[in-house]
Scaffold this motif. Structure first.
Motif, PDB file in Angstrom:
ATOM      1  N   PRO A  77       0.827  -1.313   0.017  1.00 44.24           N
ATOM      2  CA  PRO A  77      -0.042   0.061   0.011  1.00 44.24           C
ATOM      3  C   PRO A  77       0.791   1.162   0.204  1.00 44.24           C
ATOM      4  CG  PRO A  77      -0.750  -1.715   1.491  1.00 44.24           C
ATOM      5  CD  PRO A  77       0.600  -2.221   1.100  1.00 44.24           C
ATOM      6  N   ALA A  78       0.791   2.221  -1.050  1.00 46.86           N
ATOM      7  CA  ALA A  78       1.396   3.378  -0.833  1.00 46.86           C
ATOM      8  C   ALA A  78       1.207   4.418   0.044  1.00 46.86           C
ATOM      9  CB  ALA A  78       1.070   4.178  -2.371  1.00 46.86           C
ATOM     10  N   GLY A  84      -7.539  -0.137   1.378  1.00 45.28           N
ATOM     11  CA  GLY A  84      -6.135  -0.725   1.538  1.00 45.28           C
ATOM     12  C   GLY A  84      -5.176  -0.198   0.625  1.00 45.28           C
ATOM     13  N   THR A  85      -5.646   0.749  -0.300  1.00 46.46           N
ATOM     14  CA  THR A  85      -4.689   1.550  -1.257  1.00 46.46           C
ATOM     15  C   THR A  85      -3.713   2.169  -0.672  1.00 46.46           C
ATOM     16  OG1 THR A  85      -6.789   1.630  -2.818  1.00 46.46           O
ATOM     17  CG2 THR A  85      -4.666   2.968  -3.164  1.00 46.46           C
ATOM     18  N   TYR A  86      -3.978   2.836   0.449  1.00 43.29           N
ATOM     19  CA  TYR A  86      -2.953   3.777   1.097  1.00 43.29           C
ATOM     20  C   TYR A  86      -2.687   3.209   2.414  1.00 43.29           C
ATOM     21  CZ  TYR A  86      -3.591   6.780  -2.775  1.00 43.29           C
ATOM     22  OH  TYR A  86      -3.559   7.448  -4.157  1.00 43.29           O
ATOM     23  N   SER A  87      -1.321   3.077   2.827  1.00 39.31           N
ATOM     24  CA  SER A  87      -1.090   2.812   4.311  1.00 39.31           C
ATOM     25  C   SER A  87      -1.122   4.025   5.288  1.00 39.31           C
ATOM     26  CB  SER A  87       0.115   2.125   4.354  1.00 39.31           C
ATOM     27  OG  SER A  87       1.252   3.020   3.893  1.00 39.31           O
ATOM     28  N   SER A 137       7.189   2.255   8.648  1.00 31.83           N
ATOM     29  CA  SER A 137       5.876   1.898   9.154  1.00 31.83           C
ATOM     30  C   SER A 137       5.270   0.641   8.475  1.00 31.83           C
ATOM     31  CB  SER A 137       4.620   3.027   8.637  1.00 31.83           C
ATOM     32  OG  SER A 137       3.512   2.358   8.922  1.00 31.83           O
ATOM     33  N   LYS A 138       4.863  -0.345   9.290  1.00 24.77           N
ATOM     34  CA  LYS A 138       4.493  -1.435   8.888  1.00 24.77           C
ATOM     35  C   LYS A 138       2.935  -1.592   9.075  1.00 24.77           C
ATOM     36  CE  LYS A 138       8.442  -4.309   8.401  1.00 24.77           C
ATOM     37  NZ  LYS A 138       9.002  -5.713   8.630  1.00 24.77           N
ATOM     38  N   ASP A 139       2.558  -0.564   9.971  1.00 26.97           N
ATOM     39  CA  ASP A 139       1.361  -0.762  10.546  1.00 26.97           C
ATOM     40  C   ASP A 139      -0.047  -0.857   9.780  1.00 26.97           C
ATOM     41  OD1 ASP A 139       2.979  -0.319  12.800  1.00 26.97           O
ATOM     42  OD2 ASP A 139       2.148   1.763  12.997  1.00 26.97           O
ATOM     43  N   PHE A 140      -0.150  -0.547   8.595  1.00 27.22           N
ATOM     44  CA  PHE A 140      -1.233  -0.549   7.831  1.00 27.22           C
ATOM     45  C   PHE A 140      -1.048  -1.342   6.736  1.00 27.22           C
ATOM     46  CE2 PHE A 140      -2.714   2.070  10.966  1.00 27.22           C
ATOM     47  CZ  PHE A 140      -1.673   3.267  11.429  1.00 27.22           C
ATOM     48  N   GLU A 141      -0.246  -2.191   6.623  1.00 24.16           N
ATOM     49  CA  GLU A 141      -0.042  -2.960   5.388  1.00 24.16           C
ATOM     50  C   GLU A 141      -1.197  -4.137   5.196  1.00 24.16           C
ATOM     51  OE1 GLU A 141       3.803  -4.559   5.114  1.00 24.16           O
ATOM     52  OE2 GLU A 141       4.800  -2.630   5.541  1.00 24.16           O
TER      53      GLU A 141
END
Ligand SMILES: [Mn+2]
Ligand SMILES: [Mn+2]
Ligand SMILES: [Mn+2]
Ligand SMILES: [Mn+2]
Lengths: 430, 430
Positions: free
Chosen positions: B87-88, B199-202, B426-430
């Motif tokens: 996600p970008a 989930g397009t964007y983190s 960040s890996k929080d929102f992958e």
């Protein structure tokens, strides 16, 4: 008096108006409009105004009147009397119309006058004094912010002659340029040529709709005006701080729009405080800048109209409005960047002998009448400065029944009875 | 994390922004305006808006971003990461401008983002996640009465997709027709193609001017937004009786303009009654009909904006405004012909980890920061529905010093520091 006694004795009520034609003319004139029917919008020197003027001149021509126009487009249709050297009798009104107005304001005083002359001509009457039907230019202030422009000039306003050299409309088009586009003011910048010579008229009479509810409510056909209230108008501008409607917290605001709202309510309050039913005040224009839902207004512009038959009482209202505007500006931390009194005219009284002639005619015609104040002002306010003046009101409120009353009145003889009587009898103002 | 540790450790403050170019771009974008400088007016899909969009797309191209536009003209400039399947990270804002606005609103979040990417590129940084610069369509409601039109659609508003099929502007031009004139919505009436996939964007970050005085007054360079207040907007119309300003006596009046003035002041009163500094309310539009100095207003139209970080408290204000409008209508004998709640959105919270990253970056850059509420709403309010969201404010009040603060902030590293950090860590929102 050289009029055959027999003619004068002929009852006014025997004169017969062509009510159908008159109503048709009113309806036809209403089609010269920049907004859709039933509303009428006819702004000075626009295409529709020029076409409407042509229509009136044609009707005058059909009635055998000789037509003259002055440098600002006041139009005079003259029926020559057989003693043309005497001061003439004049009657008339205006045909310009504020945005979305009705079809009777002004119009009944122009078309009614032409029909009155038709009736008198059909009856075989020949006037001693000449009779003028006048169409006044720009009674409404819509385009150049100046009300009764034509009649103010006829009454000899040097101030207005000067002002018109630099007057522009909202699109920054000059008055002179606009007038030339309508074929007026052709080769002159100085408009004092319009001034009427003193003693031109022995009487001026204007027929007009009441524009208020009193006659209608009381079931009275004719209002005889004894005085025209003193009008004044004021332009106000507040300048505050704009900003985003979401972001600027309430204690940080200097909202020019709320200042305007407060002043509008203050105008109403001060008018009601006068204690007289004759005091009125209106905020007809209140504009916010920039005018977006999420912008705190940074500027506001109001135009206020206030009138009274008592000039001093009206001036007290103006003073109170000024005090409120100043106080609101201080309280809200905005700047009162303009408080300009545009005009502040004195009231005018109708001539007693004309009032008397109107009362007599109403009686003869079996029409209920009532003496009243004109709270609206009219070209008569200014004609009163150069001629004995009188005004006749017919009921007309919210546009509904104007036609009925006009026709009933016209059928009864109305203005032609008066002008005839005046033309025959009066020597008072020679 | 596959980013070389050495790069990440390089101090943010060593990154150097081309402040001169940035200011020049801001000034140049401001020239695409329908009102004269220094004001900016740029309305959705007008010629000036289309030219300004082209200017931004050219800048994106010069920065090596690949440009994509969706069916309503949201513009995406992508810098591909070396793990493009992740996600970008996105950043962006709007460039449309309400009438007579300044040159920084929205613009700093678009031009600042492009310059941030330039800086990162010059520094040799290669992002792991792709980075999108987004230009949102019509954040301002000026033309179609719908705020954050582009981001609402991105966030998946089915209601808006339906509404846009029949939405028209004040000139009765349809949204779809207008969009097509700008080469959008070409062969589709259904605009759900715009919806972002979940989930397009983190993360989404928006840089924006504060549009309030707090940072400026307190001498703080960076505001870190913790929540965006809940906005609501209302349209109100009163219908009374018109009539001539001189002729209708005060007791006979049903003045729709005075009803509007009273309601405007009631809005202020109810907002202040909330007792919280966070409640705001504004009457940015108040229009009188027919709008002539000698006409009693027969209609009035208000548009009201009210916001709060507390949704319930804001809803109580709306209810009180409704009660006041009803009571004013009864008291003045006018008709409350419309009371329409145009939108009534919930508030949005910024993501805690993004707030933390912003705090850390500010500290590293030696910039004083402060946690604060956004009372203005922004595209971030809607992006928060489909992505973790954060906002950075820089001081800008009354337009005066925005440039100075923007450049100081940008020179310090600002948004690129944050997006870089995010892209790396960040890996929080992958
Ligand atoms: Mn009028
Ligand atoms: Mn009139
Ligand atoms: Mn904005
Ligand atoms: Mn904005």
């Amino acid at each position: 008096i050289d009029e055959p006694h027999s003619f004068f004795q002929k009852s006014l009520s025997l004169l017969s108006v062509d009510t159908e034609s008159l109503q048709k003319e009113i309806d036809e004139l209403a089609t010269f409009s920049d907004t859709p029917a039933p509303s009428v919008t006819r702004i000075l020197y626009t295409e529709k105004d020029v076409l409407a003027r042509r229509y009136i001149k044609n009707l005058m021509g059909l009635s055998g009147l000789s037509v003259r126009e002055d440098a600002v487009g006041n139009i005079f249709g003259r029926w020559d009397g057989h003693e043309p050297e005497l001061p003439a009798v004049a009657t008339g009104s205006h045909i310009d119309a504020i945005p979305y107005s009705g079809k009777y304001d002004g119009v009944v005083g122009v078309l009614g006058a032409i029909e009155a002359i038709n009736v008198l001509q059909r009856s075989g009457f020949r006037p001693r004094r000449s009779l003028d039907v006048i169409l006044f230019t720009s009674e409404e202030p819509t385009r150049f912010g100046i009300s009764c422009l034509g009649s103010r000039l006829l009454a000899g306003s040097e101030v207005l002659v000067e002002a018109l050299k630099t007057t522009v409309d909202a699109q920054n088009r000059s008055f002179l340029d606009a007038a030339r586009s309508a074929e007026y003011a052709k080769d002159q910048d100085d408009l004092s040529s319009v001034f009427l010579k003193k003693g031109t008229y022995s009487a001026f009479v204007e027929l007009h709709i009441e524009q208020g509810p009193l006659l209608e409510e009381e079931g009275i056909s004719i209002g005889i005006v004894t005085a025209i209230a003193a009008p004044a108008s004021i332009k106000v501008e507040f300048e505050g701080n704009g900003g985003h409607a979401g972001a600027v917290l309430m204690p940080h605001r200097n909202d020019a729009g709320l200042a305007a709202a407060e002043l509008a309510l203050a105008v109403e309050k001060h008018v009601l405080e006068s204690g007289s039913i004759d005091t009125v005040g209106t905020v007809g224009i209140m504009e916010l800048h920039p005018g977006a839902i999420n912008s705190i207004p940074s500027k506001s512009h109001l135009e206020i109209d206030t009138r009274d038959i008592d000039e001093q009482r009206r001036n007290i209202v103006i003073e109170k409005i000024w005090h409120s505007a100043s106080k609101i500006a201080i309280d809200r931390g905005v700047r009162l960047s303009e408080f300009k009194i545009i005009n502040q005219d004195p009231p005018a009284l109708a001539e007693k002998t004309i009032i008397g002639a109107m009362e007599a005619a109403s009686k003869e015609l079996n029409l209920k009448h009532k003496l009243m104040i004109s709270r609206a002002y009219h070209d008569s306010l200014f004609m009163a400065r150069v001629s004995p003046m009188g005004m006749i009101f017919i009921p007309c409120y919210k546009g509904g029944v104007c036609g009925v009353f006009l026709l009933r009145w016209a059928a009864g003889g109305g203005v032609m009875g008066l002008t005839r009587r005046w033309s025959v009898e009066s020597k008072d103002f020679e």
